[in-house]
Design a protein around this motif. Sequence first.
Motif, short mmCIF file in Angstrom:
data_model
loop_
_atom_site.label_atom_id
_atom_site.label_comp_id
_atom_site.label_asym_id
_atom_site.label_seq_id
_atom_site.Cartn_x
_atom_site.Cartn_y
_atom_site.Cartn_z
N VAL A 72 0.87 -1.18 0.00
CA VAL A 72 0.00 0.00 0.00
C VAL A 72 0.91 1.22 0.00
O VAL A 72 1.77 1.35 0.87
CB VAL A 72 -0.92 0.04 1.24
N PHE A 73 0.72 2.11 -0.96
CA PHE A 73 1.55 3.31 -1.00
C PHE A 73 0.91 4.35 -1.91
O PHE A 73 -0.09 4.08 -2.59
CB PHE A 73 2.96 2.98 -1.53
N GLY A 74 1.47 5.53 -1.90
CA GLY A 74 1.03 6.61 -2.80
C GLY A 74 2.20 7.54 -3.02
O GLY A 74 3.36 7.14 -2.88
N ALA A 75 1.91 8.77 -3.35
CA ALA A 75 2.97 9.77 -3.54
C ALA A 75 2.50 11.09 -2.94
O ALA A 75 1.30 11.37 -2.88
CB ALA A 75 3.31 9.94 -5.01
N THR A 76 3.46 11.87 -2.49
CA THR A 76 3.15 13.14 -1.83
C THR A 76 2.83 14.22 -2.85
O THR A 76 3.47 14.30 -3.90
CB THR A 76 4.35 13.58 -0.97
N GLY A 77 1.85 15.05 -2.54
CA GLY A 77 1.50 16.15 -3.42
C GLY A 77 2.50 17.29 -3.33
O GLY A 77 3.23 17.43 -2.35
N GLN A 78 2.55 18.09 -4.38
CA GLN A 78 3.41 19.28 -4.43
C GLN A 78 4.88 18.95 -4.20
O GLN A 78 5.61 19.71 -3.60
CB GLN A 78 2.93 20.33 -3.42
N ALA A 119 6.22 -6.34 -6.23
CA ALA A 119 5.12 -6.80 -5.37
C ALA A 119 4.18 -7.67 -6.18
O ALA A 119 4.12 -7.60 -7.40
CB ALA A 119 4.38 -5.60 -4.78
N ASP A 120 3.41 -8.49 -5.46
CA ASP A 120 2.40 -9.33 -6.11
C ASP A 120 1.07 -8.61 -6.23
O ASP A 120 0.34 -8.80 -7.21
CB ASP A 120 2.24 -10.63 -5.32
N THR A 121 0.75 -7.81 -5.23
CA THR A 121 -0.46 -6.99 -5.26
C THR A 121 -0.07 -5.55 -4.94
O THR A 121 0.55 -5.29 -3.90
CB THR A 121 -1.50 -7.49 -4.25
N VAL A 122 -0.43 -4.65 -5.84
CA VAL A 122 -0.11 -3.24 -5.69
C VAL A 122 -1.41 -2.49 -5.40
O VAL A 122 -2.35 -2.53 -6.20
CB VAL A 122 0.54 -2.67 -6.97
N ILE A 123 -1.47 -1.82 -4.26
CA ILE A 123 -2.62 -1.01 -3.91
C ILE A 123 -2.16 0.44 -3.85
O ILE A 123 -1.42 0.84 -2.95
CB ILE A 123 -3.24 -1.44 -2.56
N VAL A 124 -2.59 1.22 -4.84
CA VAL A 124 -2.23 2.64 -4.92
C VAL A 124 -3.27 3.45 -4.17
O VAL A 124 -4.48 3.33 -4.42
CB VAL A 124 -2.12 3.10 -6.38
N SER A 125 -2.80 4.26 -3.24
CA SER A 125 -3.71 5.08 -2.43
C SER A 125 -3.11 6.47 -2.28
O SER A 125 -2.27 6.89 -3.07
CB SER A 125 -3.95 4.41 -1.08
N ASP A 126 -3.54 7.19 -1.25
CA ASP A 126 -3.08 8.56 -1.03
C ASP A 126 -1.99 8.60 0.03
O ASP A 126 -2.04 7.86 1.02
CB ASP A 126 -4.24 9.46 -0.58
N ASP A 127 -1.03 9.48 -0.17
CA ASP A 127 -0.03 9.78 0.86
C ASP A 127 -0.49 11.09 1.52
O ASP A 127 -1.54 11.13 2.13
CB ASP A 127 1.36 9.90 0.22
N ASP A 128 0.26 12.15 1.38
CA ASP A 128 -0.17 13.48 1.82
C ASP A 128 -0.40 14.32 0.56
O ASP A 128 0.57 14.84 -0.01
CB ASP A 128 0.89 14.16 2.70
N PRO A 129 -1.63 14.50 0.11
CA PRO A 129 -1.86 15.26 -1.12
C PRO A 129 -1.49 16.73 -1.00
O PRO A 129 -1.25 17.39 -2.01
CB PRO A 129 -3.37 15.09 -1.35
N HIS A 130 -1.49 17.26 0.23
CA HIS A 130 -1.32 18.69 0.44
C HIS A 130 -2.41 19.43 -0.35
O HIS A 130 -3.57 19.07 -0.25
CB HIS A 130 0.11 19.13 0.09
N ASP A 131 -2.06 20.42 -1.15
CA ASP A 131 -3.08 21.18 -1.88
C ASP A 131 -3.31 20.66 -3.29
O ASP A 131 -4.06 21.26 -4.06
CB ASP A 131 -2.68 22.66 -1.95
N ASP A 190 -4.57 17.83 -6.20
CA ASP A 190 -5.68 16.91 -6.36
C ASP A 190 -5.21 15.47 -6.14
O ASP A 190 -4.32 14.98 -6.85
CB ASP A 190 -6.30 17.04 -7.76
N ALA A 191 -5.80 14.79 -5.17
CA ALA A 191 -5.35 13.44 -4.82
C ALA A 191 -5.53 12.46 -5.97
O ALA A 191 -4.69 11.59 -6.20
CB ALA A 191 -6.10 12.95 -3.58
#
Length: 550
Positions: free
Chosen positions: A420-426, A443-455, A457-458
């Motif tokens: 489970v991971f994402g990327a930081t905004g800005q 990885a065998d299963t990749v779950i893309v989600s939110d990190d810190d979007p800041h300002d 768009d997530a």
Amino acid sequence: MSDQNAPGASAAPSGPGSTSGFRPTAVAAVPLATIGEAIGVVVPGASGSVPVTGISLNSRAVLPGDLYVALPGASRHGADFVSQAVEAGAAAVLTDDAGARLLAFSHDIAVPVLLAEEPRSLVGGLSALIYQSRPRDERAPALFGVTGTNGKTTTTYFINALLQALGQKTGLIGTIEILAGGAPIPSLLTTPESTDVHALLALMRERGLDAASMEVSSHAVSFHRVDGVVFDVAGFTNLTQDHLDLHGSMDEYFQTKARLFTPERARRAVVTVDDDWGVTLAATAGIPVTTLATHGGASGTPAAADWTVINPVPRGLGTDFTLRHRDGTELRVHTGLPGSFNVANAALATAMVLAGGHDAAAVQAALDAGDPFTVAVPGRMQLVSTAPAAVVDFAHNPDALARALEAVRSPEPGSRVIIVFGATGQRDQGKRPAMGAIAARLADTVIVSDDDPHDEDAAAIRADVMAGAVGAKEHEGLACSILEVFPRDAAIRKAVELAGPADTILVAGRGHEVWQEVKGVNLALDDRVELRSALTARGFTVLEDQRIES
């Protein structure tokens, strides 16, 4: 406040009195005339005798007797807050031309105002002068500074633990917390502002500490947060893509890091030469350098570094290895944390402590008796459960993500890795698809989600990461499954729902952080708490380590 925020902290204070705990209890007053002389400003008449006992960039952290430094910020100038600073007891103000114009138009200031062209560049030296943080004629704690893209936090924790095993009273300044011989102080920045750094060093000296270790980010160098600080030993971990939103290119990023390895900032260095950047740094540093090789790979790595890691052998989740010097000296070292990168962190910590003057035999005795490199580092390869193995890590750039995924892969047949991971905004947008591709490959299963979007768009951030993951799967014929699940707590629950007892869940990117910033709002979110909750709900057993929630 994250390490990438604009440096004008005075314009947007992070919290009332948030740094008051950093101050020493006794500071000898410095006449304002002495401060003026130090920065080349004449202080006229009676103003020269005004006593200054502190310095602050934050109007809400000003204490009586402070010099308030009013700097430009992202949206407001610190001069807009001078009235509040004076009401709190500021003895004088230092600002730039823009600040002086604001004061002339808007305020009747009853304290002296000093004017400088670039006051931020003066703050570190003034902080050292006011707090006498590293006086030449008095004993001060030995100071270890660690820089590099990955491994700074763990290496400083390892140095701290090894020094404690050697019987020393220690301090720590870093991403997670600040330790100065008292209760831990939560940290807002990888490296605090220079005003706080010097106050902390003075506090450590006042409390009789023997040594301190500090993370030194590239932002700290760029934004003058370590100005006026001279490290006894500076250490370099590695350099990989990160923070290019600030630095623009890898070469500029490297040059910023390299500024730590000069006589103005450090007395000696230990440089890991596993990558070409380390080889270049070791060859060009302006101070004596001890080299460390923890594995082969860099095209220019010396045939024999000063220290070399040999014979790594897995033991439990960690590794036993030997650290050998070119003169034949060997130390037996163990780290209980998983991954080859933690072998590198442990080796660097050992070499830095040795470079600081500690005897090899004493270090070996401390390693044998204390097992210091099995210390729990919050949010760094932190184990939450064992069946399934569930790990929370701070990996938030391509290299760190790849290393974390490789470290958690179980040799057991049929065991899967779910991330489970994402990327930081800005932030550096170029690393988003790269991270997605790495996750798809490892990885065998990749779950893309939110990190810190800041300002930002997530959904747009997730789309960038998804594009990298899906592109790698399609073009390279990968067998992984890729999901997009948000918000983040739902993604963590999904990962646990998909996991069996033999699998591994890696929740990456946020580590020890307990707040998620979305459109200027801080939402309570601790990956470790969410992971424990989801595992418990599924009937899995979690580790009862209270440090998970520290």
